[in-house]
Write an enzyme that holds these catalytic residues in place. Sequence first.
Site, mmCIF file in Angstrom:
data_model
loop_
_atom_site.group_PDB
_atom_site.id
_atom_site.type_symbol
_atom_site.label_atom_id
_atom_site.label_comp_id
_atom_site.label_asym_id
_atom_site.label_seq_id
_atom_site.Cartn_x
_atom_site.Cartn_y
_atom_site.Cartn_z
ATOM 1 C CE LYS A 69 -51.660 101.184 71.778
ATOM 2 N NZ LYS A 69 -51.418 99.738 71.976
ATOM 3 C CG ASP A 106 -52.448 95.898 70.278
ATOM 4 O OD1 ASP A 106 -51.590 95.894 69.382
ATOM 5 O OD2 ASP A 106 -52.558 96.809 71.123
HETATM 6 P P1 NAP Z 1 -50.119 98.883 81.097
HETATM 7 O O1 NAP Z 1 -51.473 99.154 80.557
HETATM 8 O O2 NAP Z 1 -49.380 99.955 81.810
HETATM 9 O O3 NAP Z 1 -50.223 97.587 82.056
HETATM 10 C C1 NAP Z 1 -49.079 97.067 82.670
HETATM 11 C C2 NAP Z 1 -49.461 95.824 83.471
HETATM 12 O O4 NAP Z 1 -48.274 95.249 83.975
HETATM 13 C C3 NAP Z 1 -50.353 96.118 84.655
HETATM 14 O O5 NAP Z 1 -51.185 95.007 84.852
HETATM 15 C C4 NAP Z 1 -49.347 96.260 85.804
HETATM 16 O O6 NAP Z 1 -49.855 95.901 87.068
HETATM 17 C C5 NAP Z 1 -48.316 95.234 85.417
HETATM 18 N N1 NAP Z 1 -46.998 95.623 85.948
HETATM 19 C C6 NAP Z 1 -46.265 96.697 85.597
HETATM 20 N N2 NAP Z 1 -45.125 96.736 86.306
HETATM 21 C C7 NAP Z 1 -45.169 95.657 87.148
HETATM 22 C C8 NAP Z 1 -44.275 95.155 88.141
HETATM 23 N N3 NAP Z 1 -43.120 95.767 88.412
HETATM 24 N N4 NAP Z 1 -44.631 94.016 88.796
HETATM 25 C C9 NAP Z 1 -45.787 93.386 88.524
HETATM 26 N N5 NAP Z 1 -46.677 93.833 87.597
HETATM 27 C C10 NAP Z 1 -46.355 94.947 86.924
HETATM 28 O O7 NAP Z 1 -49.120 98.412 79.927
HETATM 29 P P2 NAP Z 1 -49.509 97.656 78.578
HETATM 30 O O8 NAP Z 1 -49.843 98.662 77.535
HETATM 31 O O9 NAP Z 1 -50.484 96.582 78.881
HETATM 32 O O10 NAP Z 1 -48.082 97.055 78.140
HETATM 33 C C11 NAP Z 1 -47.512 95.999 78.881
HETATM 34 C C12 NAP Z 1 -46.303 95.446 78.120
HETATM 35 O O11 NAP Z 1 -46.726 94.907 76.888
HETATM 36 C C13 NAP Z 1 -45.235 96.501 77.785
HETATM 37 O O12 NAP Z 1 -43.974 95.934 78.012
HETATM 38 C C14 NAP Z 1 -45.447 96.752 76.308
HETATM 39 O O13 NAP Z 1 -44.242 97.160 75.667
HETATM 40 C C15 NAP Z 1 -45.876 95.381 75.843
HETATM 41 N N6 NAP Z 1 -46.689 95.404 74.622
HETATM 42 C C16 NAP Z 1 -46.255 94.634 73.584
HETATM 43 C C17 NAP Z 1 -47.001 94.604 72.430
HETATM 44 C C18 NAP Z 1 -46.521 93.779 71.265
HETATM 45 O O14 NAP Z 1 -47.015 94.001 70.153
HETATM 46 N N7 NAP Z 1 -45.632 92.830 71.476
HETATM 47 C C19 NAP Z 1 -48.192 95.335 72.326
HETATM 48 C C20 NAP Z 1 -48.614 96.093 73.421
HETATM 49 C C21 NAP Z 1 -47.843 96.123 74.576
HETATM 50 P P3 NAP Z 1 -50.684 96.949 87.975
HETATM 51 O O15 NAP Z 1 -52.097 96.885 87.486
HETATM 52 O O16 NAP Z 1 -50.497 96.427 89.339
HETATM 53 O O17 NAP Z 1 -50.049 98.305 87.761
#
Ligand code: NAP
Length: 280
Positions: A69, A106
């Site tokens: 992405k 999104d």
């Molecule tokens: P990402 O870019 O990897 O970002 C993950 C975020 O979560 C970062 O801010 C990270 O903090 C934080 N995080 C991860 N593990 C953590 C932990 N153990 N404790 C505290 N904070 C934590 O991921 P993303 O693409 O944003 O996706 C995040 C979630 O959204 C996923 O579960 C994904 O499946 C979901 N999602 C859903 C949709 C939907 O349509 N419903 C769409 C997109 C994504 P740090 O900065 O400290 O690493």
Amino acid sequence: MPKPLRRAGVMGWPIDHSLSPRLHRFWLKAYRLEGAYDAYAVRPDGLADTLRSLAAQGLCGVNLTIPHKETALTLMDALSPEASRIGAVNLVSVDPQGRLCGHNTDAFGFAQNLLSCGFERTRGTAVVLGAGGACRAVLVALQDMGFTTIVLANRTQARAETAAQALSSPSCPIHVVAWDDLSEALSVADLLVNTTPLGMAGQPEIVLDLAPLPQTASVADVVYAPLDTTLLRRSRARGLKTIDGLGMLLHQARPSFKAFFGQDPDVSQALREAVLKEVG
Ligand code: NAP
């Protein structure tokens, strides 16, 4: 002469987890449209060549998922304002001149899900947890919906500050606070949104005291596996309105389906059930 079959798909590495083929094929069948939507495993080092040859491969466009992405931003001939603001492309369409146009759906998906769940507040304060890709889309959606203040907290505070700096605006400033100092912001929040994977199957649960939230607040989660996360269950136990993450996933696919196959599809209960079977 029969019209050529419209072909589209989703590209990622790996790609087996993607729910997009099930979603788009459900709509192709429901609307009796001739078309195909397939999953393509594309290595990161092969993305540029693959995108350049979309038209030659007979594809009218594609969705992109992890890890493409952000990389795709630099490979587009044109970017939509949302893709630029969010800093990621999840929909690539090929225009009649063969140029690659990058979009991000999104923010649309998140906002449409809130609206379809009856959340109509367009001013107010939102507290957002996270700072990754999903978070940036949620921030853009909340700003465009008319929220007037956003408070952002993330495990790595510097990352939240980078997101806030990029997206803060005079009509909707984004203030970063430490996760452990959220209680004051929660006490005036109209909406709390989790955009981290916390609460997802196999991930730790969110540690956050929900007691300060006003009784009128709503709580949304972008996690959809499980659908009913502990955060949502705890919020409902407090009498708060909750919004699950599946709706965002379904609504974000609508602009892609329209771009590929010419129809703005419905997010129906039947679609939710079909996709839920895959999520488990
Ligand atoms: P990402 O870019 O990897 O970002 C993950 C975020 O979560 C970062 O801010 C990270 O903090 C934080 N995080 C991860 N593990 C953590 C932990 N153990 N404790 C505290 N904070 C934590 O991921 P993303 O693409 O944003 O996706 C995040 C979630 O959204 C996923 O579960 C994904 O499946 C979901 N999602 C859903 C949709 C939907 O349509 N419903 C769409 C997109 C994504 P740090 O900065 O400290 O690493």
